[in-house]
Design an enzyme around this catalytic site. Structure first.
Site, mmCIF file in Angstrom:
data_model
loop_
_atom_site.group_PDB
_atom_site.id
_atom_site.type_symbol
_atom_site.label_atom_id
_atom_site.label_comp_id
_atom_site.label_asym_id
_atom_site.label_seq_id
_atom_site.Cartn_x
_atom_site.Cartn_y
_atom_site.Cartn_z
ATOM 1 N N SER A 146 42.198 31.042 43.332
ATOM 2 C CA SER A 146 41.021 31.885 43.570
ATOM 3 C C SER A 146 40.992 32.408 44.989
ATOM 4 C CB SER A 146 39.740 31.054 43.423
ATOM 5 O OG SER A 146 39.586 30.595 42.140
ATOM 6 N N HIS A 167 45.778 36.411 38.949
ATOM 7 C CA HIS A 167 44.430 35.852 39.065
ATOM 8 C C HIS A 167 43.549 36.316 37.915
ATOM 9 C CE1 HIS A 167 40.391 35.470 41.315
ATOM 10 N NE2 HIS A 167 40.730 34.306 40.792
ATOM 11 N N GLU A 179 44.022 40.316 38.306
ATOM 12 C CA GLU A 179 44.472 40.777 39.622
ATOM 13 C C GLU A 179 45.928 40.342 39.803
ATOM 14 O OE1 GLU A 179 40.430 40.843 42.360
ATOM 15 O OE2 GLU A 179 41.522 38.955 42.239
ATOM 16 N N ASN A 217 36.916 38.071 44.411
ATOM 17 C CA ASN A 217 36.287 36.926 45.076
ATOM 18 C C ASN A 217 35.871 37.209 46.516
ATOM 19 O OD1 ASN A 217 36.277 35.340 42.851
ATOM 20 N ND2 ASN A 217 38.127 34.205 43.360
HETATM 21 C C1 CAA Z 1 36.199 31.977 40.689
HETATM 22 C C2 CAA Z 1 37.266 32.979 40.421
HETATM 23 O O1 CAA Z 1 38.373 32.841 40.968
HETATM 24 C C3 CAA Z 1 37.083 34.191 39.622
HETATM 25 C C4 CAA Z 1 36.070 34.169 38.530
HETATM 26 O O2 CAA Z 1 36.366 33.865 37.411
HETATM 27 S S1 CAA Z 1 34.532 34.619 38.973
HETATM 28 C C5 CAA Z 1 33.642 34.595 37.447
HETATM 29 C C6 CAA Z 1 33.835 35.856 36.654
HETATM 30 N N1 CAA Z 1 33.050 35.782 35.461
HETATM 31 C C7 CAA Z 1 31.826 36.309 35.344
HETATM 32 O O3 CAA Z 1 31.335 36.945 36.272
HETATM 33 C C8 CAA Z 1 31.136 36.027 34.052
HETATM 34 C C9 CAA Z 1 29.791 36.678 33.980
HETATM 35 N N2 CAA Z 1 29.164 36.402 32.681
HETATM 36 C C10 CAA Z 1 29.450 37.112 31.550
HETATM 37 O O4 CAA Z 1 30.224 38.060 31.566
HETATM 38 C C11 CAA Z 1 28.751 36.685 30.277
HETATM 39 O O5 CAA Z 1 27.606 35.971 30.638
HETATM 40 C C12 CAA Z 1 29.663 35.785 29.344
HETATM 41 C C13 CAA Z 1 30.812 36.641 28.818
HETATM 42 C C14 CAA Z 1 30.233 34.579 30.068
HETATM 43 C C15 CAA Z 1 28.833 35.244 28.191
HETATM 44 O O6 CAA Z 1 28.218 36.312 27.551
HETATM 45 P P1 CAA Z 1 26.826 36.149 26.742
HETATM 46 O O7 CAA Z 1 26.634 37.386 25.969
HETATM 47 O O8 CAA Z 1 25.783 35.715 27.673
HETATM 48 O O9 CAA Z 1 27.080 34.878 25.871
HETATM 49 P P2 CAA Z 1 27.579 34.690 24.374
HETATM 50 O O10 CAA Z 1 26.707 35.462 23.442
HETATM 51 O O11 CAA Z 1 27.689 33.208 24.195
HETATM 52 O O12 CAA Z 1 29.044 35.266 24.376
HETATM 53 C C16 CAA Z 1 29.357 36.549 23.983
HETATM 54 C C17 CAA Z 1 30.692 36.543 23.312
HETATM 55 O O13 CAA Z 1 31.697 36.259 24.318
HETATM 56 C C18 CAA Z 1 32.641 35.335 23.775
HETATM 57 N N3 CAA Z 1 32.716 34.154 24.625
HETATM 58 C C19 CAA Z 1 31.770 33.662 25.461
HETATM 59 N N4 CAA Z 1 32.267 32.631 26.140
HETATM 60 C C20 CAA Z 1 33.530 32.460 25.719
HETATM 61 C C21 CAA Z 1 34.576 31.564 26.059
HETATM 62 N N5 CAA Z 1 34.412 30.596 26.967
HETATM 63 N N6 CAA Z 1 35.768 31.710 25.452
HETATM 64 C C22 CAA Z 1 35.970 32.647 24.531
HETATM 65 N N7 CAA Z 1 35.030 33.521 24.161
HETATM 66 C C23 CAA Z 1 33.830 33.420 24.739
HETATM 67 C C24 CAA Z 1 32.267 34.972 22.431
HETATM 68 O O14 CAA Z 1 33.156 35.648 21.578
HETATM 69 C C25 CAA Z 1 30.847 35.430 22.270
HETATM 70 O O15 CAA Z 1 30.729 35.929 20.993
HETATM 71 P P3 CAA Z 1 29.926 35.151 19.833
HETATM 72 O O16 CAA Z 1 28.676 35.957 19.715
HETATM 73 O O17 CAA Z 1 30.830 35.243 18.646
HETATM 74 O O18 CAA Z 1 29.688 33.745 20.301
HETATM 75 N N1 NAI Z 2 36.859 28.056 37.736
HETATM 76 C C1 NAI Z 2 37.005 29.364 37.810
HETATM 77 O O1 NAI Z 2 36.081 30.146 37.457
HETATM 78 C C2 NAI Z 2 38.293 29.949 38.312
HETATM 79 C C3 NAI Z 2 39.283 29.159 38.888
HETATM 80 N N2 NAI Z 2 40.451 29.724 39.327
HETATM 81 C C4 NAI Z 2 41.500 28.906 39.931
HETATM 82 O O2 NAI Z 2 42.265 28.324 38.873
HETATM 83 C C5 NAI Z 2 42.717 27.025 39.263
HETATM 84 C C6 NAI Z 2 42.226 25.996 38.247
HETATM 85 O O3 NAI Z 2 40.805 26.026 38.211
HETATM 86 P P1 NAI Z 2 39.973 25.397 36.984
HETATM 87 O O4 NAI Z 2 40.686 25.654 35.705
HETATM 88 O O5 NAI Z 2 38.583 25.835 37.175
HETATM 89 O O6 NAI Z 2 40.099 23.834 37.328
HETATM 90 P P2 NAI Z 2 39.918 22.565 36.364
HETATM 91 O O7 NAI Z 2 39.512 21.447 37.238
HETATM 92 O O8 NAI Z 2 39.080 22.917 35.180
HETATM 93 O O9 NAI Z 2 41.419 22.298 35.829
HETATM 94 C C7 NAI Z 2 42.486 21.909 36.653
HETATM 95 C C8 NAI Z 2 43.379 21.005 35.825
HETATM 96 O O10 NAI Z 2 44.615 20.796 36.532
HETATM 97 C C9 NAI Z 2 45.058 19.472 36.249
HETATM 98 N N3 NAI Z 2 46.014 19.101 37.294
HETATM 99 C C10 NAI Z 2 45.758 18.793 38.581
HETATM 100 N N4 NAI Z 2 46.924 18.572 39.237
HETATM 101 C C11 NAI Z 2 47.920 18.761 38.336
HETATM 102 C C12 NAI Z 2 49.347 18.706 38.404
HETATM 103 N N5 NAI Z 2 49.978 18.393 39.537
HETATM 104 N N6 NAI Z 2 50.061 18.965 37.284
HETATM 105 C C13 NAI Z 2 49.432 19.280 36.122
HETATM 106 N N7 NAI Z 2 48.090 19.356 36.005
HETATM 107 C C14 NAI Z 2 47.345 19.101 37.092
HETATM 108 C C15 NAI Z 2 43.796 18.634 36.219
HETATM 109 O O11 NAI Z 2 43.990 17.456 35.444
HETATM 110 C C16 NAI Z 2 42.794 19.601 35.573
HETATM 111 O O12 NAI Z 2 42.699 19.412 34.177
HETATM 112 C C17 NAI Z 2 42.240 26.816 40.694
HETATM 113 O O13 NAI Z 2 43.244 27.226 41.583
HETATM 114 C C18 NAI Z 2 41.033 27.729 40.772
HETATM 115 O O14 NAI Z 2 40.748 28.125 42.092
HETATM 116 C C19 NAI Z 2 40.711 31.071 39.177
HETATM 117 C C20 NAI Z 2 39.795 31.883 38.559
HETATM 118 C C21 NAI Z 2 38.486 31.406 38.134
#
Ligand code: CAA
Ligand code: NAI
Length: 313
Positions: A146, A167, A179, A217
């Protein structure tokens, strides 16, 4: 309306996946958590042979269960009028996913390794060093990090030309973006293969340089952190902050809900890493409330509690 849009997204991703071709046929996903299980799912449903690796057999069992349920959701929509074809799609996709607790063994047959383990440079270095010694010459390595630098992660491998960032976004089966990050030494051929593979698994790819947080991010994490600070100061309730951003800015989730969804530990790893690198940047300063919640094990949805309480899955 929202449901209709999301139905369209899943169906489009699926049909794109079937139509596109990729040089990559065998993919190993390391880390079977939140992200790794989603990456394994979209790869398998696009026809790739997947090995999903985690150190924990319990995590792998949980991942397989959730992948099965999520494929079922896709099948229900894509094969609405042909339930038997839907069952076949789920069974065939599941059959393409093998699991393993041995990263080195799993890398030996991979064209592409996507790493999605804990957001910690030392742990990622240890893994990639081990994989570099055993993976075939042609194998491309990618990290789903991330916030960490791709150049820094790949510093321990010899194949720097065959290394990049892929990503994904959470939830992987639903979010359409990928990405594709070019490190300083990522070759043109590796970049092209990563872009083609991204399209083949149904994602819209954007390219970015190896800068902190890439595009999404770098914008999203400071926004989430500002929301936590606003809540910490007592300027508004958690519910009101989330309602404000959903109804006032049209976001699907509010920032505190999203922080819980991503994982508060992941948010903290990102912020701490950036703060250490850029101590003068006020947006990256540590947040006492975030540190407190993480130290109490309140990591968000996956832990049953973060800013809100959840039913444990
Ligand atoms: C940290 C990082 O490095 C980067 C990141 O990832 S940052 C995070 C980026 N993500 C976001 O910003 C997510 C923002 N949220 C959303 O887009 C929406 O809230 C959401 C898609 C998560 C859920 O949508 P919602 O309409 O509120 O919920 P919900 O009705 O349960 O889901 C809609 C559909 O999406 C699908 N869905 C939801 N969650 C799912 C999951 N975990 N896996 C697969 N499909 C899923 C389902 O097909 C669902 O359809 P159903 O009606 O058949 O259940
Ligand atoms: N959580 C999020 O929304 C997002 C996370 N990421 C990135 O993806 C990566 C994973 O994040 P998550 O799936 O959220 O974490 P998570 O904690 O859900 O899963 C990580 C998994 O890796 C396993 N693990 C740790 N060390 C290991 C090793 N040496 N070999 C094999 N398995 C090992 C752990 O047992 C755990 O199940 C991180 O780098 C995170 O920054 C990227 C996009 C979105």
């Amino acid at each position: 309306m929202k449901k209709m849009v999301q139905f369209g997204v899943i169906a489009r991703n699926f049909s794109n996946s079937s139509a596109m071709q990729s040089a990559i046929k065998n993919i190993t996903v390391i880390g079977g958590g939140l992200m790794g299980s989603g990456i394994a799912q979209v790869s398998a449903q696009a026809g790739q042979n997947v090995t999903l690796v985690d150190l924990s057999p319990e995590v792998l069992a949980k991942s397989q269960k959730s992948i099965g349920a999520n494929l079922g959701r896709v099948a229900k929509k894509v094969y609405k009028d042909k339930p038997q074809d839907g069952e076949k799609f789920v069974a065939e996709s599941m059959a393409r996913i093998k699991t393993s607790t041995d990263p080195a063994a799993a890398a030996k047959s991979a064209d592409l390794v996507v790493e999605a383990i804990v957001e910690n440079m030392g742990v990622k270095h240890k893994l990639f060093k081990q994989l570099d010694a055993v993976a075939p010459e042609h194998t491309i390595f990618a990290s789903n990090t991330s916030s960490l630098s791709i150049n820094e992660i790949c510093s321990v491998v010899k194949r720097k030309d065959r290394f990049g960032g892929l990503h994904f976004f959470n939830p992987v089966p639903v979010m359409r973006l990928l990405e594709v990050v070019r490190g300083a030494e990522t070759s043109d051929a590796t970049y092209k293969t990563m872009m083609e593979w991204g399209k083949a698994v149904g994602k819209t790819c954007i390219t970015c340089k190896d800068t902190p947080g890439f595009v999404v991010n770098r914008l999203l994490v400071p926004y989430i952190c500002e929301a936590i600070r606003l809540y910490e100061r007592g300027d508004a309730s958690a519910r009101d902050i989330d309602t404000a951003m959903k109804l006032g800015a049209g976001y699907p989730m509010g920032p505190l809900e999203l922080a819980d969804y991503v994982g508060l530990d992941t948010n903290k790893f990102i912020l701490d890493g950036w703060h250490n690198k850029y101590p003068d940047q006020p947006l990256f300063k540590p947040i006492p409330l975030l540190n407190k919640l993480v130290s109490e094990g309140k990591l968000g949805v996956k832990a049953g509690e973060g800013f809100y309480k959840y039913e444990k899955k």
